[in-house]
Structures are given as C-alpha cells and as structure tokens.
Design a protein around this motif. Sequence first.
Motif, PDB file in Angstrom:
ATOM      1  N   ASP A 169     -53.582 -14.142 -20.895  1.00  0.00           N
ATOM      2  CA  ASP A 169     -52.647 -13.096 -21.307  1.00  0.00           C
ATOM      3  C   ASP A 169     -51.756 -12.733 -20.131  1.00  0.00           C
ATOM      4  O   ASP A 169     -51.941 -13.226 -19.021  1.00  0.00           O
ATOM      5  CB  ASP A 169     -53.384 -11.862 -21.844  1.00  0.00           C
ATOM      6  CG  ASP A 169     -54.330 -11.245 -20.812  1.00  0.00           C
ATOM      7  OD1 ASP A 169     -53.853 -10.875 -19.713  1.00  0.00           O
ATOM      8  OD2 ASP A 169     -55.533 -11.145 -21.083  1.00  0.00           O
ATOM      9  N   GLN A 170     -50.795 -11.844 -20.375  1.00  0.00           N
ATOM     10  CA  GLN A 170     -49.795 -11.551 -19.362  1.00  0.00           C
ATOM     11  C   GLN A 170     -50.347 -10.763 -18.180  1.00  0.00           C
ATOM     12  O   GLN A 170     -49.696 -10.646 -17.135  1.00  0.00           O
ATOM     13  CB  GLN A 170     -48.625 -10.769 -19.960  1.00  0.00           C
ATOM     14  CG  GLN A 170     -48.930  -9.307 -20.272  1.00  0.00           C
ATOM     15  CD  GLN A 170     -47.682  -8.539 -20.671  1.00  0.00           C
ATOM     16  OE1 GLN A 170     -46.945  -8.978 -21.545  1.00  0.00           O
ATOM     17  NE2 GLN A 170     -47.455  -7.415 -20.040  1.00  0.00           N
ATOM     18  N   TYR A 171     -51.567 -10.217 -18.314  1.00  0.00           N
ATOM     19  CA  TYR A 171     -52.135  -9.427 -17.236  1.00  0.00           C
ATOM     20  C   TYR A 171     -53.005 -10.257 -16.290  1.00  0.00           C
ATOM     21  O   TYR A 171     -53.472  -9.759 -15.281  1.00  0.00           O
ATOM     22  CB  TYR A 171     -52.939  -8.255 -17.804  1.00  0.00           C
ATOM     23  CG  TYR A 171     -52.082  -7.351 -18.664  1.00  0.00           C
ATOM     24  CD1 TYR A 171     -51.137  -6.518 -18.090  1.00  0.00           C
ATOM     25  CD2 TYR A 171     -52.195  -7.368 -20.053  1.00  0.00           C
ATOM     26  CE1 TYR A 171     -50.325  -5.706 -18.871  1.00  0.00           C
ATOM     27  CE2 TYR A 171     -51.405  -6.559 -20.844  1.00  0.00           C
ATOM     28  CZ  TYR A 171     -50.462  -5.734 -20.245  1.00  0.00           C
ATOM     29  OH  TYR A 171     -49.651  -4.945 -21.025  1.00  0.00           O
ATOM     30  N   GLU A 172     -53.228 -11.511 -16.641  1.00  0.00           N
ATOM     31  CA  GLU A 172     -53.960 -12.403 -15.758  1.00  0.00           C
ATOM     32  C   GLU A 172     -52.988 -13.177 -14.889  1.00  0.00           C
ATOM     33  O   GLU A 172     -51.815 -13.342 -15.230  1.00  0.00           O
ATOM     34  CB  GLU A 172     -54.824 -13.374 -16.563  1.00  0.00           C
ATOM     35  CG  GLU A 172     -56.046 -12.739 -17.183  1.00  0.00           C
ATOM     36  CD  GLU A 172     -57.062 -13.780 -17.635  1.00  0.00           C
ATOM     37  OE1 GLU A 172     -58.220 -13.395 -17.822  1.00  0.00           O
ATOM     38  OE2 GLU A 172     -56.708 -14.953 -17.785  1.00  0.00           O
ATOM     39  N   PHE A 173     -53.493 -13.691 -13.759  1.00  0.00           N
ATOM     40  CA  PHE A 173     -52.677 -14.538 -12.909  1.00  0.00           C
ATOM     41  C   PHE A 173     -53.572 -15.565 -12.236  1.00  0.00           C
ATOM     42  O   PHE A 173     -54.799 -15.413 -12.181  1.00  0.00           O
ATOM     43  CB  PHE A 173     -51.927 -13.701 -11.854  1.00  0.00           C
ATOM     44  CG  PHE A 173     -52.822 -13.052 -10.825  1.00  0.00           C
ATOM     45  CD1 PHE A 173     -53.160 -13.713  -9.651  1.00  0.00           C
ATOM     46  CD2 PHE A 173     -53.325 -11.783 -11.034  1.00  0.00           C
ATOM     47  CE1 PHE A 173     -53.988 -13.117  -8.712  1.00  0.00           C
ATOM     48  CE2 PHE A 173     -54.151 -11.168 -10.105  1.00  0.00           C
ATOM     49  CZ  PHE A 173     -54.481 -11.849  -8.933  1.00  0.00           C
ATOM     50  N   SER A 174     -52.955 -16.618 -11.746  1.00  0.00           N
ATOM     51  CA  SER A 174     -53.671 -17.647 -10.999  1.00  0.00           C
ATOM     52  C   SER A 174     -52.816 -18.020  -9.808  1.00  0.00           C
ATOM     53  O   SER A 174     -51.583 -18.117  -9.917  1.00  0.00           O
ATOM     54  CB  SER A 174     -53.929 -18.875 -11.886  1.00  0.00           C
ATOM     55  OG  SER A 174     -54.686 -19.846 -11.182  1.00  0.00           O
ATOM     56  N   LEU A 175     -53.459 -18.214  -8.649  1.00  0.00           N
ATOM     57  CA  LEU A 175     -52.673 -18.543  -7.462  1.00  0.00           C
ATOM     58  C   LEU A 175     -53.480 -19.371  -6.478  1.00  0.00           C
ATOM     59  O   LEU A 175     -54.705 -19.440  -6.543  1.00  0.00           O
ATOM     60  CB  LEU A 175     -52.140 -17.272  -6.787  1.00  0.00           C
ATOM     61  CG  LEU A 175     -53.107 -16.245  -6.199  1.00  0.00           C
ATOM     62  CD1 LEU A 175     -53.695 -16.667  -4.851  1.00  0.00           C
ATOM     63  CD2 LEU A 175     -52.400 -14.902  -6.019  1.00  0.00           C
ATOM     64  N   SER A 176     -52.770 -19.981  -5.564  1.00  0.00           N
ATOM     65  CA  SER A 176     -53.363 -20.665  -4.421  1.00  0.00           C
ATOM     66  C   SER A 176     -52.500 -20.311  -3.226  1.00  0.00           C
ATOM     67  O   SER A 176     -51.276 -20.449  -3.277  1.00  0.00           O
ATOM     68  CB  SER A 176     -53.379 -22.181  -4.652  1.00  0.00           C
ATOM     69  OG  SER A 176     -54.029 -22.847  -3.583  1.00  0.00           O
ATOM     70  N   GLN A 177     -53.133 -19.838  -2.142  1.00  0.00           N
ATOM     71  CA  GLN A 177     -52.330 -19.304  -1.052  1.00  0.00           C
ATOM     72  C   GLN A 177     -52.964 -19.516   0.315  1.00  0.00           C
ATOM     73  O   GLN A 177     -54.161 -19.767   0.439  1.00  0.00           O
ATOM     74  CB  GLN A 177     -52.099 -17.805  -1.253  1.00  0.00           C
ATOM     75  CG  GLN A 177     -53.349 -16.958  -1.078  1.00  0.00           C
ATOM     76  CD  GLN A 177     -53.042 -15.461  -1.127  1.00  0.00           C
ATOM     77  OE1 GLN A 177     -51.985 -15.022  -1.548  1.00  0.00           O
ATOM     78  NE2 GLN A 177     -53.993 -14.653  -0.678  1.00  0.00           N
ATOM     79  N   LEU A 178     -52.118 -19.403   1.330  1.00  0.00           N
ATOM     80  CA  LEU A 178     -52.533 -19.318   2.725  1.00  0.00           C
ATOM     81  C   LEU A 178     -52.424 -17.851   3.103  1.00  0.00           C
ATOM     82  O   LEU A 178     -51.396 -17.204   2.855  1.00  0.00           O
ATOM     83  CB  LEU A 178     -51.615 -20.175   3.603  1.00  0.00           C
ATOM     84  CG  LEU A 178     -51.906 -20.217   5.103  1.00  0.00           C
ATOM     85  CD1 LEU A 178     -53.300 -20.763   5.382  1.00  0.00           C
ATOM     86  CD2 LEU A 178     -50.853 -21.073   5.810  1.00  0.00           C
ATOM     87  N   TRP A 179     -53.474 -17.320   3.704  1.00  0.00           N
ATOM     88  CA  TRP A 179     -53.595 -15.878   3.908  1.00  0.00           C
ATOM     89  C   TRP A 179     -53.984 -15.633   5.359  1.00  0.00           C
ATOM     90  O   TRP A 179     -55.074 -16.021   5.790  1.00  0.00           O
ATOM     91  CB  TRP A 179     -54.682 -15.386   2.963  1.00  0.00           C
ATOM     92  CG  TRP A 179     -54.770 -13.920   2.707  1.00  0.00           C
ATOM     93  CD1 TRP A 179     -53.780 -13.016   2.677  1.00  0.00           C
ATOM     94  CD2 TRP A 179     -55.982 -13.206   2.392  1.00  0.00           C
ATOM     95  NE1 TRP A 179     -54.274 -11.770   2.365  1.00  0.00           N
ATOM     96  CE2 TRP A 179     -55.624 -11.861   2.183  1.00  0.00           C
ATOM     97  CE3 TRP A 179     -57.324 -13.581   2.256  1.00  0.00           C
ATOM     98  CZ2 TRP A 179     -56.558 -10.884   1.859  1.00  0.00           C
ATOM     99  CZ3 TRP A 179     -58.248 -12.612   1.921  1.00  0.00           C
ATOM    100  CH2 TRP A 179     -57.870 -11.283   1.723  1.00  0.00           C
ATOM    101  N   VAL A 180     -53.129 -15.021   6.134  1.00  0.00           N
ATOM    102  CA  VAL A 180     -53.410 -14.707   7.532  1.00  0.00           C
ATOM    103  C   VAL A 180     -53.583 -13.202   7.642  1.00  0.00           C
ATOM    104  O   VAL A 180     -52.720 -12.432   7.213  1.00  0.00           O
ATOM    105  CB  VAL A 180     -52.262 -15.178   8.452  1.00  0.00           C
ATOM    106  CG1 VAL A 180     -52.544 -14.791   9.897  1.00  0.00           C
ATOM    107  CG2 VAL A 180     -52.078 -16.690   8.349  1.00  0.00           C
ATOM    108  N   ILE A 181     -54.709 -12.775   8.197  1.00  0.00           N
ATOM    109  CA  ILE A 181     -55.006 -11.350   8.250  1.00  0.00           C
ATOM    110  C   ILE A 181     -55.362 -10.907   9.662  1.00  0.00           C
ATOM    111  O   ILE A 181     -55.764 -11.706  10.514  1.00  0.00           O
ATOM    112  CB  ILE A 181     -56.155 -10.976   7.294  1.00  0.00           C
ATOM    113  CG1 ILE A 181     -57.485 -11.517   7.822  1.00  0.00           C
ATOM    114  CG2 ILE A 181     -55.894 -11.483   5.895  1.00  0.00           C
ATOM    115  CD1 ILE A 181     -58.688 -11.014   7.028  1.00  0.00           C
TER     116      ILE A 181
END
Length: 271
Positions: A169-181
């Motif tokens: 549904d429109q409230y779900e999402f999927s991602l792949s990312q590089l994350w520097v913290i």
Amino acid sequence: MSDSGHHRPPANQTFWPHKELQRLKRVRAYLRKINKPAVKTIQSPDGDMIDCVSSHLQPAFDHPQLKEQKPLEAPERPKGWDSVEAVTESFQLWTNSGESCPEGTIPIRRTTETDVLRANSIKKFGRKLPRVRHDTMSSDHEHAVAYVNGEEYYGAKASINVWAPSVTDQYEFSLSQLWVISGTFGNDLNTIEAGWQVSPQLYGDNYPRFFTYWTSDAYQSTGCYNLLCSGFVQINNKIAIGAAISPRSSYSGTQFDITLLFEGKSNLQLN
C-alpha cells in the motif's frame, strides 16, 4: 417580483469546507517556497517535471546560515573513479530524451500539490519520524544491516543493486541505502544517507528513485528527503535527486547497480 437571495451555483463550481480550503492555501504557499524558478523544464516519461534551477537559488540557500552564499566547486574526483558523464545517459528516466540541464543549474524534481496532500501534514512531508532503532526486531520495520564502527573514517563507498519491489500500500516503502552516522542513537544522532527507494506515499508511484536524507538531531526537527528543505547543497547538473532510476534489475536477467561514495565530511558523489 421578489428575490429570496438564494441562487443555484454553477454546475462546475466546487465548494471547499473552510478547513480544507485553509489547508490548500498552506500547501500552495509551501509549493511557492519549495519550487524555485526554472531556467528550463524537462518532462520525464514517468510524468515528473524536472526544473533546471540556477544553483544559487536551490532550496539549500534558504537556510539562514547559507544566505547569500554560493555553491562550491566540485571536489577533485578520486583516482580510478569513472567520469559521471559516462554513466548517467540512462541512469534516470528524465534523461532518456537526451535533454539535460545547462551548466550553472541543477535538476530538481518539481513537487506537486498532490505530493504534499498525500502526507498527513506539510510538517511531515518529506521527513522521517523521529524514531531510530539499530536492530532487526522492530515489528513494523523489517530490515537487514551491515555496518562497521569504532574507528575514525574519512569516507564510505557501496555499490547497490537496483530493483523495483512491490509494496502492498502507499504507506509502505522499500529501500537500499548507504548510511553514515555519528553520535549515539539518542538525540545527538547525525546521519548522511543515500540510495534508492520505492515510496508511493512520497512520490505517488512504484518506481525506484535515487534519494538522499540527512539529520543532525535524530530526525527530531532537522533534515529531509532530497531537496525538500534547506541545508543540502547540490552541485551536479546531471542527476535529479528524487527522480526515477532506469534501467532496473530483473530476476534471472540483467543486473544494474548504482555506486555511492561519501567523501570527507559532507561530499556525496554518485556513479
């Protein structure tokens, strides 16, 4: 003849409840602020409008600390890092026609009224909720993480396979990312994030799109996706942050990826 004062409205006239009308006015005021004047506009095959905006007029320079500033020159590319010009011809859908933004401008995906109205409020549009977990046990957030920590780092690089996963549904999402913290996972969390995401609520479709995100206070009040707030300065005139990626990988078929490089404290390069 008397007139009772009652008139039938035209058939095509729409009456908005006061609350909705006020909301619409706020949305349109926000759009006038976020959508900058374009030197040129390019129609993307997926329906996006890509505005070529003068670099010094981009949303970043609405920030009080960046007022009257101008974009810096692009940093020297690391040895062996392929020229971005060689790989962006088919990287995003809006470039398929062969058009591009002129030098001195950057491409910005135009935000529409419909985009903002999909969010619960203008304040929440383009922003993450102020909640961060560094585990895989959250019941509403399924994810896998590979990470390193404990040393002093000067950059990060990753090649990420690009897919177009289905979301329910429109409230779900999927991602792949590089994350520097940096910082802890408390209120001092700082992040720089980039990758691809499928987010019907943010974009209105199921295309995988290149995105960036940043925060300096654990998503409490700073940061946003892409160029939807001031702070992140873009210098590249060939990549539209938030625009659809094409081509994508297919099962048992051709595989495509993007390579991301975080360099130094704040530079992001894409290949």
